[in-house]
Write a protein that holds these residues in place. Structure first.
Motif, PDB file in Angstrom:
ATOM      1  N   GLN A  61       0.835  -1.207   0.000  1.00 38.63           N
ATOM      2  CA  GLN A  61       0.000   0.000   0.000  1.00 38.63           C
ATOM      3  C   GLN A  61       0.869   1.257   0.000  1.00 38.63           C
ATOM      4  O   GLN A  61       0.592   2.224  -0.717  1.00 38.63           O
ATOM      5  CB  GLN A  61      -0.911  -0.023   1.228  1.00 38.63           C
ATOM      6  CG  GLN A  61      -1.905   1.131   1.305  1.00 38.63           C
ATOM      7  CD  GLN A  61      -2.711   1.067   2.590  1.00 38.63           C
ATOM      8  OE1 GLN A  61      -2.144   1.234   3.675  1.00 38.63           O
ATOM      9  NE2 GLN A  61      -4.015   0.823   2.469  1.00 38.63           N
ATOM     10  N   HIS A  62       1.953   1.224   0.792  1.00 36.19           N
ATOM     11  CA  HIS A  62       2.857   2.367   0.845  1.00 36.19           C
ATOM     12  C   HIS A  62       3.497   2.617  -0.523  1.00 36.19           C
ATOM     13  O   HIS A  62       3.568   3.762  -0.994  1.00 36.19           O
ATOM     14  CB  HIS A  62       3.939   2.115   1.894  1.00 36.19           C
ATOM     15  CG  HIS A  62       5.014   3.167   1.942  1.00 36.19           C
ATOM     16  ND1 HIS A  62       4.816   4.413   2.484  1.00 36.19           N
ATOM     17  CD2 HIS A  62       6.297   3.157   1.470  1.00 36.19           C
ATOM     18  CE1 HIS A  62       5.923   5.126   2.365  1.00 36.19           C
ATOM     19  NE2 HIS A  62       6.835   4.398   1.753  1.00 36.19           N
ATOM     20  N   SER A  63       3.938   1.538  -1.177  1.00 36.89           N
ATOM     21  CA  SER A  63       4.550   1.678  -2.504  1.00 36.89           C
ATOM     22  C   SER A  63       3.549   2.211  -3.518  1.00 36.89           C
ATOM     23  O   SER A  63       3.881   3.063  -4.352  1.00 36.89           O
ATOM     24  CB  SER A  63       5.104   0.332  -2.977  1.00 36.89           C
ATOM     25  OG  SER A  63       6.119  -0.118  -2.132  1.00 36.89           O
ATOM     26  N   GLU A  64       2.296   1.732  -3.430  1.00 35.24           N
ATOM     27  CA  GLU A  64       1.276   2.172  -4.375  1.00 35.24           C
ATOM     28  C   GLU A  64       0.951   3.650  -4.165  1.00 35.24           C
ATOM     29  O   GLU A  64       0.804   4.415  -5.128  1.00 35.24           O
ATOM     30  CB  GLU A  64       0.015   1.321  -4.212  1.00 35.24           C
ATOM     31  CG  GLU A  64      -1.096   1.623  -5.198  1.00 35.24           C
ATOM     32  CD  GLU A  64      -0.741   1.230  -6.618  1.00 35.24           C
ATOM     33  OE1 GLU A  64       0.327   0.618  -6.819  1.00 35.24           O
ATOM     34  OE2 GLU A  64      -1.532   1.560  -7.519  1.00 35.24           O
ATOM     35  N   ARG A  65       0.835   4.085  -2.908  1.00 31.96           N
ATOM     36  CA  ARG A  65       0.563   5.501  -2.636  1.00 31.96           C
ATOM     37  C   ARG A  65       1.722   6.379  -3.124  1.00 31.96           C
ATOM     38  O   ARG A  65       1.506   7.464  -3.663  1.00 31.96           O
ATOM     39  CB  ARG A  65       0.350   5.709  -1.135  1.00 31.96           C
ATOM     40  CG  ARG A  65      -0.986   5.168  -0.632  1.00 31.96           C
ATOM     41  CD  ARG A  65      -1.099   5.262   0.880  1.00 31.96           C
ATOM     42  NE  ARG A  65      -2.420   4.843   1.332  1.00 31.96           N
ATOM     43  CZ  ARG A  65      -2.745   4.692   2.615  1.00 31.96           C
ATOM     44  NH1 ARG A  65      -1.835   4.911   3.568  1.00 31.96           N
ATOM     45  NH2 ARG A  65      -3.960   4.301   2.942  1.00 31.96           N
TER      46      ARG A  65
END
Length: 457
Positions: free
Chosen positions: A138-142
């Motif tokens: 999720q962090h990478s996608e954001r």
């Protein structure tokens, strides 16, 4: 409405401390078990006992990740996760399910586009690992979305610049180049998270088989060795590695007797079910765009070079290259594990069978490359002892001691375990090997020499 919120104590300062998790299950003991598993993790935990309560809570609070049971009164898990996908698309969705809930799992994958499903009863450490990977994803996608937004903004600014301001254009171009590099890095991080995910799935698949008959890890090692030995394109190598981890995914709904039966001994009805597993595996991965090519490799890895395979009866070069390689690796390993024939096939005999069916089941050119790699570098399937080396005759040295008996292709004993090799014996072995039929080569197991330190008297 009843729900509770608790804050777990951080166990690792490097982990994010702001993530909020929502646990949804109609059984209080399951919620307590999940809270117990996560009590030392650096997350804020909220719990509800129904889908309606979960949606109401999410209207008031920002939730980063939801873990929902599949079966609940009223709104079930897949329906809840599909609604969360619609209203709160940024939220990571994980489904708790059992092996018997395959229809619910497929519905959650297709409609709720879940990040992962976890089988009950779960493994505590595996559950914690899945949540960490999900939040990292999720962090990478954001980060990727933020960088894309920044790129669009910078492109608009660049278009507004006066063409005569060459220096400003050059300066902006440099900034865009740096942003593009950051985007590439974010994309690579995202791809790596998918690689890790496939290996977690692989471990789940292995749990359906006895400990001595789990092929996935061996198939992964074999395709990685082939990709490195023959210097395959990096994207093909990565897709092939993920396909090797997940090629059995379509078998998860099978009963245990079908899952462990050698394919050569299946009944007619069992064989019809067996032939469906490559397509079932592809369908389970359809919602995951980065695994599109991996899914295609899995779909076609049971096709045959002569066109009589499944599911699409593709022939020769029409079969994707990754599928042709995966078929060789799967058959080579499963022959040795007793998953194709009624008995386990020794490594040397598996090599002979692969060679015999070249041009019928397998691509002849890739078969030659595969067998070259197997005989040069691939480890023996039954070899586990780190103190024993696996060598061919060209790498033998005088003084080495055999750790296993050595047999000729005919089955005749050549040298017994414990025999110390001499230069004369090594030369004789090389001569005998040249006379073996079908180019058969010897594989010798020798004790690893003890390290010695020479000192001056």
């Amino acid at each position: 409405m009843s729900h509770s919120v608790s804050t777990a104590q951080p166990a690792d300062k490097s982990l994010p401390t702001s993530a909020r998790l929502l646990l949804v299950d109609d059984e209080e003991n399951i919620l307590r078990s999940l809270q117990r598993v996560l009590r030392k993790e650096p997350y804020e935990l909220a719990t509800t006992k129904s889908g309606d309560e979960a949606l109401q809570l999410m209207e008031d609070q920002r939730i980063d990740l939801v873990i929902s049971d599949a079966r609940m009164p009223g709104m079930d898990g897949p329906t809840l996760l599909a609604e969360i996908k619609k209203r709160f698309p940024w939220c990571i969705r994980i489904l708790l399910t059992g092996y018997a809930d395959i229809d619910s799992t497929i519905s959650a994958i297709n409609d709720g586009q879940i990040y992962r499903y976890i089988s009950k009863p779960w493994d505590d450490e595996e559950l914690r690992l899945v949540i960490r990977q999900a939040l990292a994803f999720q962090h990478s996608e954001r980060r990727r979305l933020a960088l894309e937004k920044l790129t669009r903004k910078q492109n608009r600014e660049l278009q507004e610049l006066n063409a005569s301001l060459e220096q400003k254009v050059l300066s902006r171009t440099e900034e865009l180049s740096e942003t593009a590099d950051m985007l590439d890095l974010a994309y690579q991080e995202l791809r790596q998270s998918y690689v890790i995910t496939t290996e977690v799935f692989s471990s789940l698949i292995n749990k359906r088989l006895p400990a001595n008959r789990q092929p996935n890890a061996r198939v992964i090692a074999l395709v990685k060795a082939f990709a490195e030995y023959h210097k395959l394109d990096s994207e093909l190598a990565q897709n092939l590695s993920m396909a090797a981890a997940l090629y059995n995914l379509g078998k998860l709904s099978w009963p245990d007797d079908l899952f462990t039966s050698p394919s050569d001994l299946l009944t007619r009805d069992q064989r019809l079910e067996y032939m469906k597993y490559p397509v079932a595996g592809e369908q389970l991965l359809m919602a995951l765009e980065p695994l599109k090519e991996t899914a295609r490799i899995i779909r076609h890895h049971q096709e045959k070079w002569n066109g009589y395979g499944t599911p699409d009866r593709l022939e020769a070069q029409d079969i994707p290259m990754g599928s042709r390689i995966l078929r060789l690796a799967v058959d080579f390993i499963e022959l040795q594990f007793g998953l194709i024939l009624e008995r386990r096939v020794p490594r040397d005999n598996a090599i002979k069978l692969i060679k015999r069916y070249s041009g019928r089941l397998y691509d002849p050119e890739i078969t030659d490359q595969f067998l070259e790699m197997v005989m040069e570098v691939a480890p023996d399937i039954e070899h586990e002892d780190p103190d024993v080396l696996v060598l061919d005759t060209r790498r033998l040295k005088p003084g080495m001691v055999l750790a296993r008996n050595l047999y000729a292709a005919s089955g005749m004993l050549l040298l017994n375990e414990g025999k110390k090799l001499t230069a004369i014996l090594i030369d004789k072995l090389a001569a005998f090997e040249k006379g073996e039929p079908d180019g058969h080569r010897y594989t010798l197991y020798v004790h690893r020499p003890e390290e010695t330190t020479e000192t001056n008297p």
